[in-house]
Motif scaffolding. Structure first.
Motif, short mmCIF file in Angstrom:
data_model
loop_
_atom_site.label_atom_id
_atom_site.label_comp_id
_atom_site.label_asym_id
_atom_site.label_seq_id
_atom_site.Cartn_x
_atom_site.Cartn_y
_atom_site.Cartn_z
N ARG B 351 9.09 12.06 2.36
CA ARG B 351 10.31 11.34 2.70
C ARG B 351 9.97 9.98 3.25
O ARG B 351 8.97 9.84 3.95
CB ARG B 351 11.10 12.12 3.75
CG ARG B 351 11.98 13.21 3.13
CD ARG B 351 12.23 14.29 4.12
NE ARG B 351 11.01 15.01 4.40
CZ ARG B 351 10.81 15.72 5.50
NH1 ARG B 351 11.71 15.77 6.43
NH2 ARG B 351 9.69 16.37 5.67
N PRO B 352 10.79 8.98 2.95
CA PRO B 352 10.53 7.65 3.52
C PRO B 352 10.68 7.70 5.05
O PRO B 352 11.39 8.54 5.59
CB PRO B 352 11.60 6.76 2.88
CG PRO B 352 12.61 7.69 2.31
CD PRO B 352 11.95 8.99 2.08
N THR B 354 12.27 5.93 7.00
CA THR B 354 13.61 5.67 7.52
C THR B 354 14.47 6.93 7.55
O THR B 354 15.54 6.93 8.11
CB THR B 354 14.34 4.66 6.62
OG1 THR B 354 14.26 5.13 5.27
CG2 THR B 354 13.76 3.28 6.73
N SER B 355 13.97 7.97 6.94
CA SER B 355 14.80 9.16 6.78
C SER B 355 15.07 9.87 8.09
O SER B 355 14.20 10.01 8.94
CB SER B 355 14.09 10.13 5.84
OG SER B 355 14.66 11.40 5.96
N SER B 356 16.29 10.32 8.26
CA SER B 356 16.62 11.17 9.39
C SER B 356 16.86 12.58 8.86
O SER B 356 17.91 13.15 9.00
CB SER B 356 17.86 10.65 10.10
OG SER B 356 18.93 10.59 9.17
N ALA B 357 15.87 13.09 8.19
CA ALA B 357 16.04 14.37 7.48
C ALA B 357 16.11 15.54 8.44
O ALA B 357 15.75 15.44 9.61
CB ALA B 357 14.87 14.57 6.53
#
Lengths: 366, 366
Positions: B351-352, B354-357
């Motif tokens: 995941r990049p 910036t992701s708030s996964a």
């Protein structure tokens, strides 16, 4: 006897037999036609089938015919550009066809128009100026004007007769055309765009929606040149969305769209809708922007809820689901597909306490 | 002269004319047939169109005909139960039809079979015993045996001739039939299920997949009684998935499925695939379980990745996207639709930053 005289003699002598044969041929054609339920529009069926001719659409690449039983033809007209027909069907309500291609049906037009309009507009809840290219049936404009922040919808459609036909036979679909914010320009969009002034502040268009056929006079709308001209009118934060083709039956064209837009925009992605009356039932749109990413840019879903737009197709979950491409389609595109794990949005709906949802982030798109 | 004699006299006197008319009728039929590209199977078209008769499927509710151009008929056979035909088409590869209904096409069978098999199996990576009801073409079994943990696939299909036809003409689709873990029982599934012993520990079946036609001998497979019998063979943690209908063109039946299963299972949900060659291109499956919820139960996506199953349709993102129902379809079902905000899964893909996964949670389903 010379040959012509001999033929004349034979014809006179067997006149009765010849007439009988001719009558038989006509009877045979009529009989066969009565027993053959299908005769596509444009084909040389000497006699039609019993009842009203069905509407038949042939898709060349899949070698597939889609045939709709028809109650009656409501309207048929030839404009300067195309042949426009409105049918009353048994299941799909009224349908509009242009040059033998199905444009919309009353039953599922909202699948298409909601997905074309709400997907980009929800990233930009403050969007004020929207350009709609084509979309003569008014369905796209109708969805756009449901966004309260929109102040102006510039609607460039080449064929006024399509607009008039839709307003008469599809009043609900084209209701948005009456909205005072809508400015209809009956123009070739390629010419219209070329004439617009480039504004130094990055352009006044927040969202551009192309809703177009893909033949005849619409062909210039598929050139890189046209997309580049459009981009001059957009700001860095704008989004361009356009209708593409079937990801399964029209994949070559789908890839072409993405390839043409990729040099112009940082983010170019495909999203899809279940569209039963378009070839294959699987229909794609292209989403293009320099700054807005389909899953990595947040959406303020509270703002969407507050608009109180009742939808038939679109929901926040359908929005993200639409960007999830099948393995094969994802594989042929150059850009990596958006991932659900990246979704950065505020979910306004109540969530169960067990949920490990993404933290609220009620900001605008970034 | 009596009437019969008078008729006889007239017939003799005008014999030439009558013969000529008759020949004309036949010529007319042939001529019309040559000019009419479509003549559906089963219709009384005296002469076929030029070339091979296309495959025509009529759907009554939408009053819609789907017509596939055909290169040739490869195989045609009548079993004790049904009429089985294999066509070679121009775009969809080989297609299999039963009693005039399209079962699979080489081009898009994996959309269907991957979604029917991988969706439930990925919640239960330790599933060992799988029951497949129907699915004579072998496509479902082929996807199931790709899950390494599965030890036994009980495959109950009523018509061995469908299995044999698929193994001959669709060897790739039905390849799983050769797997040693697969036990084929040529039986009416309703009888087979009724005869099984109820095991006191909650049943030995981890996953049950119904992959069935919806007419003739398959009708008992649609009763509450059948589902209840199946449930006796399942444990609390099991999942039942079955093929349903189109959410847009077959919605009455879709709602019936959900209503029949809701008294039996705690979680009953609809998921969908883009299935161009099934009516409307929008196809639904039903997911039913007492303990597994489509979005609130986690999936160990690392375990899925480690299986190294190459797919044409299915991806983890497609998995969740498939449960996101359109506003209208979601509205007619009794249960609230699963929400993406509830997804509780470990996302294995990079995941990049910036992701708030969703945080990693590599557990099994709960």
């Amino acid at each position: 006897m010379s040959s012509p005289r001999r033929i004349g003699h034979l014809l006179r002598r067997h006149r009765g037999t010849l007439i009988a044969t001719g009558v038989g041929v006509l009877l045979g054609c009529a009989l066969h036609a009565r027993l053959t339920p299908l005769c596509p529009e444009g084909a040389a069926c000497i006699f039609g089938p019993p009842g009203v001719q069905p509407y038949v659409e042939y898709a060349e690449i899949p070698s597939f015919w889609a045939v709709y039983d028809v109650q009656r033809i409501l309207h048929e007209v030839r404009s300067a550009f195309q042949h426009i027909v409105v049918y009353e069907t048994y299941f799909h309500g009224r349908i509009l066809t242009i040059d033998g291609a199905l444009m919309i049906t009353e039953r599922d037009e909202r699948n298409y128009h909601e997905m074309l309009a709400h997907v980009p507009l929800n990233y930009l809840p403050a969007a004020q100026r929207v350009l709609v290219v084509g979309g003569g049936d008014g369905g796209t404009v109708t969805q756009v004007v449901r966004h309260a922040a929109v102040r102006e919808v510039v609607w460039v459609e080449i064929d006024e007769l399509v607009v008039r036909t839709a307003r008469r036979f599809f009043p609900k679909v084209s209701a948005g055309a009456d909205d005072q914010r809508v400015k209809l320009a009956v123009r070739n969009a390629a010419h219209w765009v070329a004439e617009q002034q480039f504004s130094a502040d990055g352009g006044g268009l927040d969202v551009v929606l192309i809703d177009s056929t893909d033949f005849n006079q619409a062909e210039p709308l598929f050139s890189i040149h046209f997309y580049a001209s459009l981009k001059r009118l957009m700001s860095e934060r704008s989004i361009l969305c356009l209708n593409a083709d079937s990801p399964q039956w029209g994949q070559v064209r789908l890839v072409q769209f993405v390839d043409r837009l990729t040099p112009l925009f940082r983010h170019v992605h495909v999203y899809q809708s279940f569209q039963p009356t378009y070839s294959s039932g699987h229909y794609a749109f292209i989403f293009a922007s320099d700054t807005v990413h389909p899953t990595q840019s947040a959406i303020d879903w509270t703002a969407w809820d507050e608009l109180l737009i009742d939808t038939r197709y679109y929901t926040p979950d359908v929005h993200y689901g639409a960007f999830m491409l099948t393995a094969q389609v994802g594989g042929v595109l150059r850009q990596p597909a958006p991932r659900l794990a990246d979704v950065r949005s505020f979910w306004s709906a109540p969530r169960p306490s067990t949920s490990s949802a993404v933290p609220a982030r009620p900001s605008h798109s970034d």
